[in-house]
Design an enzyme around this catalytic site. Structure first.
Site, PDB file in Angstrom:
ATOM      1  CG  ASP A  28     -92.138  -3.194  17.539  1.00 26.39           C
ATOM      2  OD1 ASP A  28     -91.168  -2.670  18.106  1.00 26.39           O
ATOM      3  OD2 ASP A  28     -92.171  -3.387  16.309  1.00 26.39           O
ATOM      4  CD  GLU A 225     -89.101   4.036  16.976  1.00 28.66           C
ATOM      5  OE1 GLU A 225     -89.280   4.453  15.820  1.00 28.66           O
ATOM      6  OE2 GLU A 225     -88.417   3.024  17.239  1.00 28.66           O
TER       7      GLU A 225
END
Length: 496
Positions: A28, A225
């Site tokens: 991430d 997302e």
């Protein structure tokens, strides 16, 4: 002392993917340039994780003029610092950081599914330590994500625009038609007050999710997302993970809070090419898993940061990066995964390279991976020779684990790109296992044979060598195992 030793370990003559130490699992990735350094923020997986993001946030940074040397900055924020997490064990999911108008640095994050609001931590410096600051809320104190009718707060992204406006992005979407309407999911954006935690405007929908994309241009690449926002010139680029999981897509607009149109895929960690013309371009060349990252301009060049899956699980992800190019018309052509990443050019044709920098890894039938999220016993995978390792423990007497390719069976392909092989005359591989056969060395994945290496069974790591002949120029190296038993690959050595 510990930090200095960890820093020294990361120094290299060249940089590889993954760009952090082999034993570090930071997915991430959100890169941000503050001053003359780029800081890497992300969640923090474990090598043997049973869930996502089980470790506390740490930070690495690099001089913008030297992306080969990433410095460990230490733990910057712990889950137990959040009052919501004091009585339970929570994971901290993908964060983002922005410098506020007061000169301080604000870290936005979400805890796992049991907590729906967005936490904020603050520090006087980019690398912390960060302290709990509060929760994103409305003027009445209602927590965004927990009020009646709110969409789920997830993967926050933050932008302080040039006019002083502060935009907070959040949300996720369904991945299957069956999930539509069962939860309040959406991609949303909201304006914040100067205090960096109180909303000025209510969350409003931004990108279409599954079930909303008809006629929008997002069909087949709907928002799932991982909102990551950047301004490039006069345009706003929102990078996100689509319903296909493995790809990071981008949307572009003249405004930060509306009008986004689909741009395309920036990168796929399975190396599936959105507009590929060959059949091979549509087949996964790695384990298919989720993806999350952001783009950043570093020393005049643009890069995409993303992650890959390892250890035959979805919960041990490593950060990688590639240079990208933004064309005059504002479009971003999709880039392939590579071993060289931030190296700013092909790797030298003389040197020692870890198997960890493999960018394609699959078994005899790669099409099976297109239907699998986690590799089964048929497929090779990356793992490490020890438990999860903490950079704080790095000493001369406590060497970190090494990552290697495991479960290499007949038909295994391991591709490494790109190298300058004009002076390379032989390759030595370091292997172990019950293997008995040979490693074909191809100049490309399906290219001509450049050589071969006979390998034998060994309980310990053992070297095997063979002569090779490559054409001059930038090349790939693909090892194809042909034989019986199981082969494990630790590293390979390119020699004159």
């Amino acid at each position: 002392m510990m930090q200095k030793k960890a820093e020294n370990y990361s120094k290299r003559k060249y940089i590889l993917n993954p760009y952090l130490p082999e034993w570090e699992y930071i997915p991430d990735g959100e890169p941000h340039v503050f001053g003359n350094r780029v800081y890497l923020y992300g969640s923090h997986d474990r090598a043997d994780g049973e869930k996502y993001c089980m470790n506390d946030y740490v930070c690495y940074s690099a001089d913008i003029h030297n992306l080969k040397d990433w410095r460990y900055e230490g733990v910057i924020y712990r889950s137990r610092q959040d009052p919501r997490a004091k009585t339970e064990i929570h994971q901290m999911w993908a964060p983002d950081v922005a410098r506020g108008k007061d000169g301080r640095y604000y870290l936005y994050y979400c805890l796992d599914d049991s907590v729906r609001s967005i936490g904020v931590a603050v520090s006087d410096t980019p690398a912390g330590k960060y302290e709990f600051y509060g929760l994103v809320q409305d003027r009445m104190g209602g927590l965004i994500g927990e009020r009646e009718g709110d969409t789920i707060a997830f993967d926050p992204g933050i932008l302080l625009d040039e006019d002083g406006s502060i935009y907070l992005y959040s949300g996720n979407g369904p991945r299957t038609e069956d999930a539509i309407g069962k939860e309040l999911k959406a991609s949303v954006v909201m304006l914040l007050e100067d205090d960096m935690k109180t909303i000025r405007t209510e969350p409003k929908k931004l990108l279409p999710i599954l079930g909303e994309a008809q006629g929008s241009g997002f069909e087949g690449h709907e928002f799932f997302e991982a909102s990551s926002i950047r301004k490039v010139g006069r345009k706003y680029y929102l990078v996100y993970s689509s319903v296909n999981l493995h790809e990071l897509c981008y949307a572009v607009s003249d405004r930060p809070d509306c009008g986004f149109t689909y741009g395309g895929v920036v990168i796929s960690n399975a190396d599936i090419m959105e507009r590929g013309t060959r059949k091979e371009d549509r087949i996964a060349r790695n384990c298919i898993g989720n993806n999350h990252g952001g783009i950043e301009r570093i020393n005049g060049e643009y890069y995409i940061f993303y992650h890959r899956q390892t250890n035959r699980t979805m919960f041990s992800r490593q950060g990688c990066a590639e240079k990208i190019f933004i064309k005059p018309d504002g479009s971003i052509p999709q880039v392939r995964t590579s071993s060289c990443g931030l190296n700013d050019g092909p790797l030298p044709g003389i040197g020692v390279y870890p198997a960890a920098c493999v960018c394609h890894l699959y078994g005899r039938y790669p099409q099976e991976q297109s239907r699998r999220q986690i590799m089964g016993e048929k497929h090779p995978y990356l793992t490490q020779d020890g438990p999860d390792f903490d950079a704080e423990l790095l000493t001369e007497a406590s060497l970190p684990p090494r990552e290697y390719v495991a479960n290499g069976k007949n038909g295994m392909h391991a591709l490494f790109r790109y190298f300058d092989l004009k002076n390379t005359g032989s390759i030595t591989v370091r292997t172990r296992g019950s293997s008995h056969g040979k490693l074909l060395i191809l100049a490309e994945e399906d290219g001509r044979k450049a050589g071969e290496i006979i390998v034998e069974a060994s309980k310990e790591w053992k070297n095997f060598s063979g002569e090779v002949s490559f054409e001059p120029g930038e090349q790939e190296i693909c090892f194809v195992y042909q034989g019986t038993g199981v082969l494990e690959l630790l590293e390979f050595i390119l020699k004159e």
